[in-house]
Design a protein around this motif. Structure first.
Motif, PDB file in Angstrom:
ATOM      1  N   GLU A 363      21.671  -5.486 -11.654  1.00  0.00           N
ATOM      2  CA  GLU A 363      22.584  -5.712 -12.767  1.00  0.00           C
ATOM      3  C   GLU A 363      22.109  -6.890 -13.627  1.00  0.00           C
ATOM      4  OE1 GLU A 363      26.532  -6.845 -11.731  1.00  0.00           O
ATOM      5  OE2 GLU A 363      27.343  -5.874 -13.523  1.00  0.00           O
ATOM      6  N   GLN A 364      21.636  -7.937 -12.961  1.00  0.00           N
ATOM      7  CA  GLN A 364      21.146  -9.115 -13.684  1.00  0.00           C
ATOM      8  C   GLN A 364      19.865  -8.798 -14.440  1.00  0.00           C
ATOM      9  OE1 GLN A 364      20.650 -12.315 -10.895  1.00  0.00           O
ATOM     10  NE2 GLN A 364      22.844 -12.501 -10.521  1.00  0.00           N
ATOM     11  N   TYR A 367      20.597  -6.582 -17.438  1.00  0.00           N
ATOM     12  CA  TYR A 367      21.307  -7.348 -18.457  1.00  0.00           C
ATOM     13  C   TYR A 367      20.308  -8.176 -19.271  1.00  0.00           C
ATOM     14  CZ  TYR A 367      24.637 -10.692 -20.470  1.00  0.00           C
ATOM     15  OH  TYR A 367      25.372 -11.475 -21.324  1.00  0.00           O
ATOM     16  N   LEU A 368      19.401  -8.843 -18.593  1.00  0.00           N
ATOM     17  CA  LEU A 368      18.400  -9.639 -19.307  1.00  0.00           C
ATOM     18  C   LEU A 368      17.483  -8.741 -20.140  1.00  0.00           C
ATOM     19  CD1 LEU A 368      17.404 -12.376 -16.717  1.00  0.00           C
ATOM     20  CD2 LEU A 368      18.980 -12.539 -18.638  1.00  0.00           C
ATOM     21  N   ARG A 371      18.668  -7.959 -23.445  1.00  0.00           N
ATOM     22  CA  ARG A 371      18.532  -9.033 -24.442  1.00  0.00           C
ATOM     23  C   ARG A 371      17.115  -9.037 -24.999  1.00  0.00           C
ATOM     24  NH1 ARG A 371      24.148  -9.941 -24.307  1.00  0.00           N
ATOM     25  NH2 ARG A 371      24.010  -7.792 -23.641  1.00  0.00           N
ATOM     26  N   LEU A 381      12.468 -14.893 -15.436  1.00  0.00           N
ATOM     27  CA  LEU A 381      13.588 -15.752 -15.827  1.00  0.00           C
ATOM     28  C   LEU A 381      14.580 -15.918 -14.672  1.00  0.00           C
ATOM     29  CD1 LEU A 381      14.510 -17.256 -18.404  1.00  0.00           C
ATOM     30  CD2 LEU A 381      16.000 -15.321 -18.872  1.00  0.00           C
ATOM     31  N   LYS A 384      12.989 -18.250 -12.156  1.00  0.00           N
ATOM     32  CA  LYS A 384      13.044 -19.618 -12.658  1.00  0.00           C
ATOM     33  C   LYS A 384      14.458 -20.189 -12.468  1.00  0.00           C
ATOM     34  CE  LYS A 384      10.130 -19.721 -16.112  1.00  0.00           C
ATOM     35  NZ  LYS A 384       9.736 -19.577 -17.530  1.00  0.00           N
ATOM     36  N   GLY A 385      15.427 -19.362 -12.769  1.00  0.00           N
ATOM     37  CA  GLY A 385      16.816 -19.790 -12.606  1.00  0.00           C
ATOM     38  C   GLY A 385      17.157 -20.039 -11.145  1.00  0.00           C
ATOM     39  N   PHE A 386      16.637 -19.184 -10.292  1.00  0.00           N
ATOM     40  CA  PHE A 386      16.874 -19.288  -8.855  1.00  0.00           C
ATOM     41  C   PHE A 386      16.330 -20.614  -8.319  1.00  0.00           C
ATOM     42  CE2 PHE A 386      15.402 -18.331  -4.504  1.00  0.00           C
ATOM     43  CZ  PHE A 386      16.563 -17.859  -3.943  1.00  0.00           C
ATOM     44  N   ASP A 388      15.957 -23.312 -10.088  1.00  0.00           N
ATOM     45  CA  ASP A 388      16.320 -24.405 -10.999  1.00  0.00           C
ATOM     46  C   ASP A 388      16.601 -25.706 -10.247  1.00  0.00           C
ATOM     47  OD1 ASP A 388      16.843 -25.459 -13.495  1.00  0.00           O
ATOM     48  OD2 ASP A 388      19.003 -25.205 -13.252  1.00  0.00           O
TER      49      ASP A 388
ATOM     50  N   THR B  88      31.736  -6.093 -19.144  1.00  0.00           N
ATOM     51  CA  THR B  88      31.778  -7.152 -18.135  1.00  0.00           C
ATOM     52  C   THR B  88      30.348  -7.585 -17.819  1.00  0.00           C
ATOM     53  OG1 THR B  88      31.969  -5.330 -16.581  1.00  0.00           O
ATOM     54  CG2 THR B  88      33.929  -6.671 -16.894  1.00  0.00           C
ATOM     55  N   PRO B  89      29.836  -8.566 -18.581  1.00  0.00           N
ATOM     56  CA  PRO B  89      28.465  -9.030 -18.347  1.00  0.00           C
ATOM     57  C   PRO B  89      28.365  -9.758 -17.007  1.00  0.00           C
ATOM     58  CG  PRO B  89      29.559 -10.455 -19.932  1.00  0.00           C
ATOM     59  CD  PRO B  89      30.520  -9.347 -19.632  1.00  0.00           C
ATOM     60  N   PRO B  90      27.214  -9.624 -16.329  1.00  0.00           N
ATOM     61  CA  PRO B  90      27.076 -10.253 -15.009  1.00  0.00           C
ATOM     62  C   PRO B  90      26.795 -11.751 -15.089  1.00  0.00           C
ATOM     63  CG  PRO B  90      25.045  -9.143 -15.595  1.00  0.00           C
ATOM     64  CD  PRO B  90      26.012  -8.866 -16.712  1.00  0.00           C
ATOM     65  N   GLU B  91      27.086 -12.433 -13.996  1.00  0.00           N
ATOM     66  CA  GLU B  91      26.772 -13.863 -13.888  1.00  0.00           C
ATOM     67  C   GLU B  91      25.314 -14.000 -13.466  1.00  0.00           C
ATOM     68  OE1 GLU B  91      29.322 -15.582 -10.971  1.00  0.00           O
ATOM     69  OE2 GLU B  91      31.129 -15.331 -12.188  1.00  0.00           O
ATOM     70  N   ILE B  92      24.607 -14.932 -14.076  1.00  0.00           N
ATOM     71  CA  ILE B  92      23.240 -15.185 -13.617  1.00  0.00           C
ATOM     72  C   ILE B  92      23.061 -16.677 -13.404  1.00  0.00           C
ATOM     73  CG2 ILE B  92      20.785 -14.788 -14.007  1.00  0.00           C
ATOM     74  CD1 ILE B  92      21.477 -12.600 -15.922  1.00  0.00           C
ATOM     75  N   ARG B  93      22.998 -17.065 -12.157  1.00  0.00           N
ATOM     76  CA  ARG B  93      22.835 -18.479 -11.830  1.00  0.00           C
ATOM     77  C   ARG B  93      21.470 -19.001 -12.247  1.00  0.00           C
ATOM     78  NH1 ARG B  93      26.962 -20.642  -9.129  1.00  0.00           N
ATOM     79  NH2 ARG B  93      28.327 -18.956  -8.452  1.00  0.00           N
ATOM     80  N   GLY B  94      21.469 -20.182 -12.819  1.00  0.00           N
ATOM     81  CA  GLY B  94      20.195 -20.819 -13.158  1.00  0.00           C
ATOM     82  C   GLY B  94      19.676 -20.454 -14.541  1.00  0.00           C
ATOM     83  N   VAL B  95      20.224 -19.403 -15.142  1.00  0.00           N
ATOM     84  CA  VAL B  95      19.789 -19.052 -16.500  1.00  0.00           C
ATOM     85  C   VAL B  95      20.826 -19.608 -17.475  1.00  0.00           C
ATOM     86  CG1 VAL B  95      19.285 -17.177 -18.101  1.00  0.00           C
ATOM     87  CG2 VAL B  95      18.576 -16.996 -15.722  1.00  0.00           C
ATOM     88  N   LYS B  96      20.331 -20.447 -18.385  1.00  0.00           N
ATOM     89  CA  LYS B  96      21.249 -21.147 -19.281  1.00  0.00           C
ATOM     90  C   LYS B  96      21.646 -20.271 -20.458  1.00  0.00           C
ATOM     91  CE  LYS B  96      20.691 -24.814 -16.832  1.00  0.00           C
ATOM     92  NZ  LYS B  96      21.438 -24.484 -15.609  1.00  0.00           N
ATOM     93  N   LEU B 100      19.435 -17.841 -23.162  1.00  0.00           N
ATOM     94  CA  LEU B 100      19.665 -16.410 -23.367  1.00  0.00           C
ATOM     95  C   LEU B 100      19.914 -16.104 -24.845  1.00  0.00           C
ATOM     96  CD1 LEU B 100      19.640 -13.969 -21.596  1.00  0.00           C
ATOM     97  CD2 LEU B 100      22.120 -14.081 -21.465  1.00  0.00           C
ATOM     98  N   VAL B 140      24.671 -18.608 -17.401  1.00  0.00           N
ATOM     99  CA  VAL B 140      25.208 -17.436 -18.079  1.00  0.00           C
ATOM    100  C   VAL B 140      26.381 -16.815 -17.318  1.00  0.00           C
ATOM    101  CG1 VAL B 140      24.666 -15.088 -18.806  1.00  0.00           C
ATOM    102  CG2 VAL B 140      23.034 -16.918 -19.196  1.00  0.00           C
ATOM    103  N   ASN B 141      27.523 -16.830 -17.963  1.00  0.00           N
ATOM    104  CA  ASN B 141      28.747 -16.193 -17.463  1.00  0.00           C
ATOM    105  C   ASN B 141      29.332 -16.783 -16.184  1.00  0.00           C
ATOM    106  OD1 ASN B 141      28.870 -14.307 -19.601  1.00  0.00           O
ATOM    107  ND2 ASN B 141      27.364 -13.026 -18.567  1.00  0.00           N
ATOM    108  N   SER B 152      30.386 -15.343 -25.823  1.00  0.00           N
ATOM    109  CA  SER B 152      28.977 -15.518 -25.490  1.00  0.00           C
ATOM    110  C   SER B 152      28.192 -14.263 -25.886  1.00  0.00           C
ATOM    111  CB  SER B 152      28.856 -15.822 -23.995  1.00  0.00           C
ATOM    112  OG  SER B 152      27.774 -15.135 -23.425  1.00  0.00           O
ATOM    113  N   GLU B 153      28.761 -13.103 -25.657  1.00  0.00           N
ATOM    114  CA  GLU B 153      28.099 -11.853 -26.044  1.00  0.00           C
ATOM    115  C   GLU B 153      27.932 -11.801 -27.564  1.00  0.00           C
ATOM    116  OE1 GLU B 153      27.007 -10.841 -22.785  1.00  0.00           O
ATOM    117  OE2 GLU B 153      27.213  -8.873 -23.696  1.00  0.00           O
TER     118      GLU B 153
END
Ligand SMILES: Nc1ncnc2c1ncn2[C@@H]1O[C@H](COP(=O)(O)OP(=O)(O)OP(=O)(O)O)[C@@H](O)[C@H]1O
Ligand SMILES: [Mg+2]
Lengths: 414, 273
Positions: A363-364, A367-368, A371, A381, A384-386, A388, B88-96, B100, B140-141, B152-153
């Motif tokens: 899903e992540q 989603y990216l 974009r 990405l 990198k976030g993981f 961070d 419903t966009p997903p949460e992504i930890r570590g990505v600002k 995005l 993100v989210n 944000s979207e």
């Protein structure tokens, strides 16, 4: 012949007795298989005198050859110390080799093998009988150095051993930042590194220790680390291994012996090819009000194996610690094995953990991609976030070094 | 020529056929609203437009700007000017979030090592009413409220400057005041950029801002009717989907019959309009 002091002789005896004692964890290594001596290296007055490829390698582990924004430098090439000094502007920080320090300070015996047992295993035993220098870094009481001291342990001889014994002391109410880089010459791909590090954080002191490792594919790495944290002291250790060895095994231990002392370990691991990384962090809460936090992020590629351990021991009431371990699998063959352990020995200690291991969430990823990124870029990405480095309490300069290392690994990985 | 043309689209998720012959067209610059009861396949349609894996086209085609999209990977669809705001966009930890937004705008993530001030994401965050000081470096989210996710979207759409924006319920979970600012921003953007929009919504509140040209109603995996948005909304509000579509409870026979009459009706409408 100089007379060896009694305390050293006693240690040597213990070491001799443990010389064949295998380590509790990690594949056993035959130390004899490695070259015990290396060609000597000349002392330098400046790191920019190093050959370019050495400087380049050192830079990938956070070492600045220009010594930009550093309050001191230590550089050990194989078994020779080629530079060790604190900057003139920062007299409150002391940097020299431990062999120098042993000659200079009688009291160093009170710190020698006091937080890592000399007879822990054959590697510590070898380190006592065959010590190859190591660094001594000490911040004087009340010192506040803003820039980190940098220390590089560099290996440039094929199939050789490097065995430094480091002592780091943050005196009362001082603040000390250190960045250590361990790496190799691009043409050296095998060797044995045994690094002993003992940290002493005195009352009210803060020590941040950031260590970046980049090894070659046939390196065997066995660091042995312990930290003693006194009242109100803080020890923040960040360990990064992005170019792994054949096998790496370490399990640093922080002893929170003073009231309200804090230990924090952050570990970032990147397993590749067929390497084995067995890395843990242990915190023992021995005084009221002490705290610990262990976080680990592991990425498994190729057919690598990562064992991410964590062990929290609560020996006193009013203590609290948390362990957070996450693994990201990027290949079918990689294995990440998270082993979190909680050991409460009294009522009133509060220990917790969370651990997850899995692959990238689709899903992540999608989603990216929605974009505008392609699959590789999106994966990069997320990685990198993981990884961070949101490490509270780390100076900006060091955060940047970690970020650079992360950047390097995600670019390489893809 | 239509910017987007969906022809007889059949889509399976797993073994289940969810879209059963969708026909839909959006012209350049057109604002098109899609309505329909829950589970009628609206989000499925959007995910298929995007090329989200798991949504398998078994029949029919998607043509965007004259190009068949059926087999195109996601990022290529985005590069050709399609941009989707998720329900419903997903949460992504570590990505600002700021990174995005920059990526959506075709830029590199911001590198603080370079030390320059960020000038792409910052104004867009301001524009959608997310305080840059706090949202700039948030993941993100992660921990975003429902309304914050929608904003944000939106900021990402504005950064991407697509030919067609597709919004999946941009108005749900948004409070009345926020809806106003969000709607105004969206409407201004659409008109200033002559951007086509496909907007899924359950409510009429957003209509005055986006000023739709057309509305389509989906039911059981098909577009049942396409026509004047205000007329259709009034009818639905008056009668509810059940009576309006005659499909409550789902009864295929009556559905097919009603479909025919609607098709005739819309034929007549098109003929006169
Ligand atoms: N991945 C999936 N697996 C199984 N069923 C699915 C999947 N995705 C969608 N569906 C089913 O397809 C149907 C249509 O779902 P969809 O999300 O497209 O509805 P929707 O019109 O967007 O509804 P809502 O108005 O509630 O958002 C539902 O019955 C849903 O359960
Ligand atoms: Mg939906």
């Amino acid at each position: 012949m100089s007379k060896i002091p009694k305390w050293k002789r006693e240690l040597a005896k213990l070491a001799r007795e443990a010389k064949d004692k295998p380590a509790k964890l990690g594949p056993d290594i035959d130390i004899q298989e490695f070259e015990s001596s290396t060609p000597g290296q000349e002392v330098l007055s400046n790191l920019t005198e190093l050959p370019e490829e050495v400087q380049k390698s050192a830079e990938t582990v956070g070492i600045s050859p220009q010594e930009r924004e550093r309050s001191g430098s230590f550089f050990q090439y194989d078994q020779s110390v080629i530079l060790a000094c604190a900057h003139k502007e920062t007299p409150e920080v002391e940097v020299c080799s431990t062999s120098e320090a042993l000659k200079k300070y009688d009291w160093l015996r009170d710190y020698w093998w006091k937080v890592v047992p000399v007879d822990m295993d054959k590697y510590t035993a070898f380190a006592e009988t065959n010590q190859h220098h190591g660094y001594f870094i000490r911040s004087k009481p009340g010192a506040r150095s803003i820039f980190p001291v940098q220390a590089c342990l560099f290996m440039g001889t094929q199939r050789s051993i490097q065995c430094p014994h480091n002592i780091i002391i943050a005196e009362e109410n001082s603040e000390l930042h250190i960045i250590t880089g361990c790496t190799t010459h691009p043409s050296t791909n095998s060797g044995l590194h045994i690094g002993v590090s003992e940290f002493y954080i005195k009352e009210g002191a803060t020590l941040t220790f950031t260590m970046i490792h980049r090894w070659g594919r046939d390196f065997e790495v066995r660091p042995r680390t312990g930290a003693m944290i006194e009242k109100g002291g803080t020890f923040l250790s960040t360990y990064i291994c992005f170019k792994p060895a054949k096998t790496l095994q370490m399990y640093p231990v922080a002893h929170c012996v003073g009231e309200k002392s804090t230990a924090r370990f952050h570990t970032l691991l990147h397993g590749m090819d067929d390497s084995l990384l067995d890395v843990g962090s242990r915190a023992i809460l021995k005084a009221k009000g002490s705290r610990a936090e262990i976080t680990a992020r592991a990425i498994g590629e190729g057919s690598s194996r990562i064992i991410a351990r964590g062990h929290l021991v609560g020996e006193m009431p009013e203590t609290k610690a948390h362990l957070d371990c996450r693994g990201l699998l990027l290949s079918e063959k990689a294995v990440i094995h998270a082993i979190p352990e909680l050991e409460g020995r009294v009522e009133g200690t509060d220990l917790s953990h969370e651990a997850t291991v899995g692959k990238i969430e689709e899903e992540q990823l999608y989603y990216l991609m929605s974009r505008g990124l392609n699959e590789e870029e999106a994966t990069g990405l997320i990685i990198k976030g993981f990884l961070d480095p949101e490490v509270p309490g780390l100076p900006e300069r060091l955060r940047m070094e970690i970020k650079k290392a992360v950047q390097l690994t995600t670019e390489k990985a893809l | 020529m239509s910017l987007l043309e969906v022809k007889d689209l059949h889509v399976k998720v797993g073994d289940k056929e969810i879209l059963r012959g969708v026909d839909l067209a959006v012209k350049k610059g057109e604002v098109h609203v899609v309505m329909g009861p829950n589970a009628s396949g609206k989000t499925t349609l959007i995910m298929t437009l995007l090329g989200y894996p798991g949504y398998r086209i078994t029949q029919g085609e998607i043509v965007f700007n004259g190009v068949n999209f059926n087999e195109k990977p996601i990022h290529e669809r985005v590069a050709s000017g399609l941009f989707i705001a998720f329900q419903t966009p997903p949460e992504i930890r570590g990505v600002k979030l700021r990174d995005l937004i920059r990526i959506a705008g075709g830029r590199d993530p911001w590198d603080p090592l370079e030390g320059k001030k960020e000038t792409i994401a910052t104004p867009l965050l301001e524009k959608v009413g997310l305080d840059p000081a706090t949202f700039f470096s948030r993941d993100v989210n992660v921990g975003f409220s429902g309304g914050e996710k929608k904003r944000s979207e939106l900021a990402q759409i504005f950064a991407a400057r697509p030919k067609l924006m597709v919004l999946d319920e941009p108005d749900s979970g948004v409070d009345i005041d926020s809806l106003k600012t969000l709607g105004l921003d969206l409407g201004d953007y659409i008109r200033e950029n002559n951007c086509a929009a496909l907007v899924i919504t359950h409510y009429r509140h957003i209509l005055p801002y986006i000023r739709p040209d057309k509305a389509s109603v989906m039911c059981h995996g098909r577009v049942i009717v396409t026509g004047d948005p205000y007329e259709i909304f009034s009818k639905i509000e008056e009668k509810g989907y059940c009576e309006y579509l005659g499909v409550c409870p789902p009864d295929m026979k009556s559905l097919v019959e009603r479909e025919k009459t609607y098709e005739q009706d819309s034929q007549v409408e098109k003929g006169t309009g």
